[in-house]
Motif scaffolding. Structure first.
Motif, short mmCIF file in Angstrom:
data_model
loop_
_atom_site.label_atom_id
_atom_site.label_comp_id
_atom_site.label_asym_id
_atom_site.label_seq_id
_atom_site.Cartn_x
_atom_site.Cartn_y
_atom_site.Cartn_z
N TYR A 44 0.82 -1.21 0.00
CA TYR A 44 0.00 0.00 0.00
C TYR A 44 0.85 1.26 0.00
N VAL A 45 2.04 1.18 0.57
CA VAL A 45 2.92 2.34 0.61
C VAL A 45 3.46 2.68 -0.78
N TYR A 46 3.75 1.64 -1.57
CA TYR A 46 4.41 1.87 -2.87
C TYR A 46 3.58 1.43 -4.09
N ARG A 54 -5.65 11.03 1.36
CA ARG A 54 -6.05 9.73 1.90
C ARG A 54 -5.03 9.21 2.91
N TRP A 55 -3.75 9.50 2.68
CA TRP A 55 -2.75 9.13 3.68
C TRP A 55 -3.06 9.79 5.02
N GLN A 56 -3.38 11.08 4.98
CA GLN A 56 -3.67 11.79 6.22
C GLN A 56 -4.89 11.21 6.91
N PHE A 57 -5.90 10.84 6.12
CA PHE A 57 -7.11 10.25 6.69
C PHE A 57 -6.77 8.94 7.39
N PRO A 198 8.61 -0.56 -7.97
CA PRO A 198 8.18 0.78 -8.40
C PRO A 198 7.36 1.46 -7.31
N ASP A 199 7.49 2.77 -7.23
CA ASP A 199 6.75 3.57 -6.27
C ASP A 199 5.71 4.38 -7.02
#
Length: 670
Positions: A44-46, A54-57, A198-199
């Motif tokens: 999920y990170v990459y 959405r990261w902040q949420f 890959p990111d």
């Protein structure tokens, strides 16, 4: 004496304490110790597209949950460990002498693969796994598929019939009043570092991701990572996550009994902001900070006690209907797996030769995350659509709101999706789904993929000759253009007459209002503070006709994503080289046969359109992330395209939804 269980509870898409059957199962084991953990999964990170909002949420949800756990037990918290579960959990089993692993079942394709591997590793370690059902949805998606004859759930009627066989939605259970202590937290093993490439989120970062620098965080306290550690740009959305916020929002909605009982999705305004016109609970359902079962039963209670039953709305347009649409998409994905999120290999998706098609890895049959630029013009249109520079203020306002806030109303999602695919650009729905995946705070793969298939008429819905006008639809809801002025501030001073079509304003007025219409939106502001806004990037009436003819042709050819002709590329023989999309390569072998086919095609499409006008059911789409609207009706915009009379069936959808109410509340605050 039998030793007491030592339990890891693995939080995933259930970031709450209320109505958590899986957590209650862990507690019921009466463990010696309970470790509430979160695995910081590099998938999920990459590998998933996630923007800052959405990261902040997510971080909000994790921080809120951790604080709530600590309130129940001062020795405990959400222990975040920075490693993939497939490598981390076997080491934790040994280091913490774990006897049981408990978690909530997840039917997403990647989650199924991950969990199967974890089950295998747990068995090797002698750890008992308890995996509970009924977590993220009203009904277990696999059970819905089973009751639907083993087929993906593709309509509301299928969901309702399957649900009837499964019985009532389980009642929510209360939050625990206490939690066992965690055991020893010593970690005497090496961290397995993930590969960052890959990111897919590289463009979201202002610097390198350092979230895996330490297994238990930089302070070795198992803290929730920060946006800074992730190297992410700051979030711009005001929408916050967390169980505390979610429950407060739900209470406020339920308090308004009239709104709850009479809610009808098609009657909510896509132009409402501060507050919006819908509940905006969908991101909480996604992260599990609000139980869908709790929402369901609280709404049911209000509806059943409503003083005016004649005004109470029903499925599919009411709030219960929105949850059922969400379950419909989960069921479809559970049956089809990874292929549900793409056309290639998808047995239920119509094959349409869109521009900018996805690249596919031959060995897996899965899309790679990149695409072919078959048309430079289409690529330009796509980028202008994505960043709100189309020259159509209604479309641009929506796309800018999406990027800024991480959310837009479901009818707004309809408008921008139709414009990108079958109502203007003829660009692959998978490109739009990727943008939504990146920017939505309520992104759910099943719902996002399902909605894009619906709105592109690839699956679920077939009335492709009905399009949303990028001018008339927004104007219908907001004739003064307040929504446009909010998100396209360079047009703030334009008169109501020209706010939706600023390119038609006299140049003298443009200058007077401080914004001239020119170029493609990449130009810098002119001297003296004069702003610029782009001209329309395409002729909508002309492009609508092109798109309709393209879909007529594709529907007549009749291929699905799993057809061998799609897989081996021989589908090109079935399309003329001049057809819209990347069809060049092999013309039909016999011109005479093609002429006959064209004649037959017109007859078939006339019959098809008449069957659709007779009310053939195709279900209803949701609000991007699980909130659907009601059925559509005939009628709409009757304006004629440039150059002649509009062909039969080329109406728009602009007149198919209720206008904003003149009285009462315009929206809902959260």
């Amino acid at each position: 004496m039998v030793a007491k269980p030592r339990v890891i509870y693995w939080f995933r898409t259930d970031l709450r304490l209320h109505d958590s059957p899986a957590l209650q199962t862990a507690i019921d084991l009466k463990p010696e110790c309970l470790y509430p953990i979160w695995c910081w999964d590099p998938h999920y990170v990459y590998r998933a597209r996630v923007g800052p909002n959405r990261w902040q949420f997510l971080l909000d949800c994790q921080s809120d949950l951790s604080a709530s756990i600590t309130k129940l037990n001062s020795k405990s918290k959400l222990f975040v460990l920075r490693e993939a579960p497939q490598t981390l959990l076997p080491k934790l089993f040994k280091a913490w002498n774990i006897s049981h692993l408990v978690f909530e079942r997840d039917t997403d394709p990647y989650a199924k693969e991950r969990d199967a591997k974890v089950l295998e590793l747990a068995k090797e370690a002698g750890v008992e796994v308890v995996m509970t059902r009924h977590g993220r949805t009203l009904y277990d998606p696999d059970d819905l598929v089973k009751e639907n004859g083993g087929k993906p759930t593709m309509s509301m009627s299928q969901i309702q019939h399957a649900a009837e066989k499964l019985g009532d939605v389980p009642k929510p259970i209360p939050s625990p009043k206490s939690l066992p202590d965690p055991g020893d937290l010593t970690l005497e093993f090496n961290q397995t570092q993930p590969s960052p490439e890959p990111d897919f989120n590289k463009n979201q970062r202002s610097r390198k991701d350092d979230s895996y620098a330490y297994l238990s965080g930089p302070s070795k306290d198992f803290a929730v990572p920060t946006m800074s550690e992730l190297g992410l740009k700051p979030a711009t959305s005001s929408h916050r996550g967390g169980e505390t916020v979610a429950l407060a929002a739900l209470d406020k909605i339920i308090e308004d009994e009239d709104y709850t009982a009479t809610f009808s999705k098609p009657s909510t305004a896509p132009t409402a902001f501060s507050p919006q016109s819908t509940t905006l609970l969908s991101p909480h359902h996604h992260f599990g900070s609000l139980s869908v079962r709790l929402f369901y039963w609280r709404v049911q209670e209000v509806i059943s006690k409503s003083k005016n039953q004649s005004k109470a709305t029903t499925i599919p347009t009411n709030l219960i209907g929105q949850l059922l649409f969400r379950d419909m998409y989960f069921g479809a994905q559970a049956a089809l797996g990874y292929q549900f999120a793409q056309t290639y290999g998808n047995s239920h998706a119509r094959f349409i030769p869109w521009h900018l098609p996805s690249k596919v890895e031959p060995s897996t049959g899965l899309v790679t995350g990149s695409y072919t630029v078959d048309s430079p013009e289409a690529e330009t249109w796509f980028q202008r659509w994505k960043f709100g520079r189309t020259g159509f203020p209604w479309i641009d306002a929506l796309m800018r709101q999406l990027r800024q806030e991480g959310w837009i109303h479901h009818l707004g999602r309809h408008a921008v999706a139709c414009f990108l695919t079958r109502g203007g650009c003829y660009i692959d729905w998978e490109r739009g789904a990727e943008v939504f995946e990146e920017w939505l705070i309520d992104h759910e793969t099943s719902c996002n993929s399902g909605n894009w298939q619906w709105l592109s008429c690839t699956a679920f819905y077939a009335q492709f000759y009905r399009c949303y006008s990028p001018v008339a639809f927004g104007k219908k809801w907001d004739s003064e253009g307040k929504f446009v002025r909010r998100y396209v501030p360079e047009l703030e001073k334009y008169s109501d007459k020209y706010i939706y079509e600023p390119h038609k304003a006299p140049i003298a007025d443009q200058k007077k209002w401080g914004c001239v219409i020119k170029g493609d939106g990449s130009e810098k502001a002119e001297g003296g503070g004069m702003k610029t806004y782009p001209k329309p990037m395409l002729d909508f009436n002309e492009r609508r006709s092109v798109c309709i003819e393209g879909l007529k042709n594709a529907y007549h050819v009749g291929l699905k994503g799993n057809d061998e002709k799609v897989k081996d590329g021989t589908w090109r023989k079935m399309f003329d080289d001049a057809a819209e999309g990347p069809t060049e390569g092999t013309k039909a072998e016999k011109e005479e046969e093609e002429d006959q086919m064209n004649g037959k095609r017109e007859e078939e499409m006339d019959e098809f359109e008449m069957s659709m006008d007779d009310g053939e059911e195709h279900g209803n789409e949701g609000e991007g992330e699980g909130e659907g609207d009601g059925g559509e009706t005939k009628g709409g915009d009757k304006a004629t395209p440039r150059g002649g009379k509009r062909k039969r069936g080329q109406g728009t959808l602009d007149g198919h939804f209720s206008s904003p109410r003149k009285k009462g509340k315009a929206g809902r605050s959260k």
